[in-house]
Design an enzyme around this catalytic site. Structure first.
Site, PDB file in Angstrom:
ATOM      1  N   ASP A  95       0.849  -1.186   0.000  1.00 57.45           N
ATOM      2  CA  ASP A  95       0.000   0.000   0.000  1.00 57.45           C
ATOM      3  C   ASP A  95       0.887   1.239   0.000  1.00 57.45           C
ATOM      4  OD1 ASP A  95       0.942   0.271   2.557  1.00 57.45           O
ATOM      5  OD2 ASP A  95      -0.945  -0.236   3.537  1.00 57.45           O
ATOM      6  N   ASP A 269      -8.174  -7.674   0.940  1.00 56.00           N
ATOM      7  CA  ASP A 269      -7.155  -7.851   1.978  1.00 56.00           C
ATOM      8  C   ASP A 269      -7.699  -7.331   3.296  1.00 56.00           C
ATOM      9  OD1 ASP A 269      -5.391  -5.279   3.126  1.00 56.00           O
ATOM     10  OD2 ASP A 269      -6.649  -4.827   1.395  1.00 56.00           O
ATOM     11  N   CYS A 307     -13.250 -28.371   8.708  1.00 54.68           N
ATOM     12  CA  CYS A 307     -12.016 -27.768   8.211  1.00 54.68           C
ATOM     13  C   CYS A 307     -10.899 -28.809   8.197  1.00 54.68           C
ATOM     14  CB  CYS A 307     -11.617 -26.581   9.092  1.00 54.68           C
ATOM     15  SG  CYS A 307     -10.103 -25.747   8.569  1.00 54.68           S
ATOM     16  N   CYS A 309      -7.573 -27.869   7.734  1.00 49.37           N
ATOM     17  CA  CYS A 309      -6.304 -27.152   7.846  1.00 49.37           C
ATOM     18  C   CYS A 309      -5.380 -27.872   8.828  1.00 49.37           C
ATOM     19  CB  CYS A 309      -6.528 -25.704   8.289  1.00 49.37           C
ATOM     20  SG  CYS A 309      -6.868 -25.476  10.060  1.00 49.37           S
ATOM     21  N   CYS A 312      -6.654 -27.845  12.495  1.00 44.69           N
ATOM     22  CA  CYS A 312      -7.802 -28.703  12.785  1.00 44.69           C
ATOM     23  C   CYS A 312      -7.468 -30.182  12.636  1.00 44.69           C
ATOM     24  CB  CYS A 312      -8.969 -28.325  11.871  1.00 44.69           C
ATOM     25  SG  CYS A 312      -9.689 -26.707  12.267  1.00 44.69           S
ATOM     26  N   HIS A 338      -5.348 -21.183  11.146  1.00 42.81           N
ATOM     27  CA  HIS A 338      -6.724 -21.591  10.878  1.00 42.81           C
ATOM     28  C   HIS A 338      -7.532 -20.473  10.234  1.00 42.81           C
ATOM     29  CE1 HIS A 338     -10.748 -23.255  11.354  1.00 42.81           C
ATOM     30  NE2 HIS A 338     -11.082 -22.067  11.834  1.00 42.81           N
TER      31      HIS A 338
END
Length: 380
Positions: A95, A269, A307, A309, A312, A338
């Protein structure tokens, strides 16, 4: 000259109008709509580059203002730019620093040349202009740079916003002239105008005439109600070129990612998933979960049974609650992983729903399970 940033349109969802595409950058090509994790100081807090790749991140953000102060753009440039400095070989967006100038410093003075303000770390006097913002970002070497704009407060009067939009347009032209690496870094313009349709149209007309390789919608997710954000997107995104990427800045709640995609946004974002993870708040398929809650003390199941991931698959709610309550860094690492995975996977599902022309159906199903349709549900 081949543009460093290109948008390739794949298809539009027949049900919603949302679009599926590919963002081509000097460091890879990535499907859109996409969510981009934020790595303010050249790191996504507690995450390694390998973690981010494993969970499917494509483009990540770094912050011009903060890197200018620490460690300094010359140090980053000496490492080969941000890609070499942080060992990230995929896309990077920086940015302009404008948002931080206006949000972190109470003592600032806006002039036509730029903004005088104080360093939020030590109080030193600083000055940031469109030319300086380009100089810093050129040194950082990001794939996508953002034009230096004025970030007006919300709410703001029509008269104030009109002057702000006109200044942002003049600064955008100066940014283009000051940009020294057009062959390897793309520069996006930022459409401002608050909730005023007339001013959004003015801002978009000015910036589109300058032919940026991409456009951001700024000035949203600053305190306005969700219905106002959606209404502004509905009349703003059609003003932007269909063959250029569209980026909604600072938005990371699950509902807004879906609603923004439906309204033609390609890139999002936000620090939200990493920030709330540090407080023990998790995004799950059934809504928000505060892992500090006593009811999880002996809960040996995963954070989210739907989930897959790393967190998890390997760790229980009871263990993560213990880590967060004990202020252990590993706990923050697990919750951060997560939450980022959750949003990246959500966008993967959004893209698939666009392919199948069923994004509105997906939205309804997701909102019902997530809890947005329940009375008094807390959206985040």
């Amino acid at each position: 000259m081949t543009l460093p940033i290109r948008y390739e349109f794949i298809k539009a969802c027949k049900q919603s109008g949302a679009r599926l595409g590919i963002l081509h950058t000097p460091h890879g090509s990535f499907e859109t709509p996409m969510f981009m994790p934020v790595g303010t100081l050249a790191t996504v807090k507690t995450m390694s580059p390998e973690d981010l790749k494993e969970m499917g991140a494509g483009v990540i953000l770094s912050n011009t203002y903060h890197l200018w102060l620490r460690p300094g753009e010359d140090i980053v440039k000496g490492a080969g730019g941000l890609h070499g400095f942080m060992n990230w070989d995929q896309g990077i967006l920086t940015d302009s620093g404008g948002f931080q100038v206006f949000s972190l410093s109470d003592m600032r003075r806006i002039e036509e040349e730029g903004v005088h303000f104080r360093n939020h770390l030590n109080g030193d006097r600083l000055f940031l202009s469109p030319e300086k913002a380009m100089e810093i970002q050129n040194a950082l070497g990001s794939d996508i740079m953002m034009a230096f704009d004025e970030c007006p407060p919300y709410p703001a009067t029509f008269e104030y916003m009109k002057k702000s939009v006109e200044r942002t347009s003049r600064w955008a032209e100066r940014c283009l002239k000051a940009h020294k690496r057009k062959d390897v870094q793309g520069l996006f313009g930022i459409v401002q105008g608050g909730e005023y349709q007339e001013l959004r149209e003015l801002s978009a007309k000015d910036l589109v005439s300058l032919d940026f390789p991409g456009y951001a919608v700024g000035g949203l997710s600053v305190g306005e109600p969700k219905d106002v954000m959606n209404r502004v997107l509905e009349f703003t995104t059609p003003l932007l070129p269909a063959d250029k990427p569209r980026y909604l800045m600072g938005v990371g709640s699950a509902d807004s990612l879906i609603d923004g995609s439906i309204r033609g946004i390609d890139m999002f974002d936000c620090v939200l998933p990493t920030r709330i993870a540090r407080n023990g708040t998790l995004m799950t398929s059934n809504g928000r979960l505060n892992i500090k809650n006593a009811k999880f003390e002996r809960d040996y199941g995963p954070l989210d049974e739907h989930c897959d991931c790393y967190t998890c698959r390997n760790y229980s709610r009871a263990y993560i609650r213990h880590l967060i309550k004990a202020n252990e860094t590993f706990g923050i690492r697990l919750t951060t992983y997560h939450n980022l995975y959750f949003l990246l996977n959500l966008m993967k599902q959004v893209r698939q729903a666009i392919r199948e022309d069923r994004l509105l159906d997906f939205r309804e199903e997701f909102f019902e399970q997530y809890g947005f349709n329940r009375p008094n549900a807390k959206n985040f």
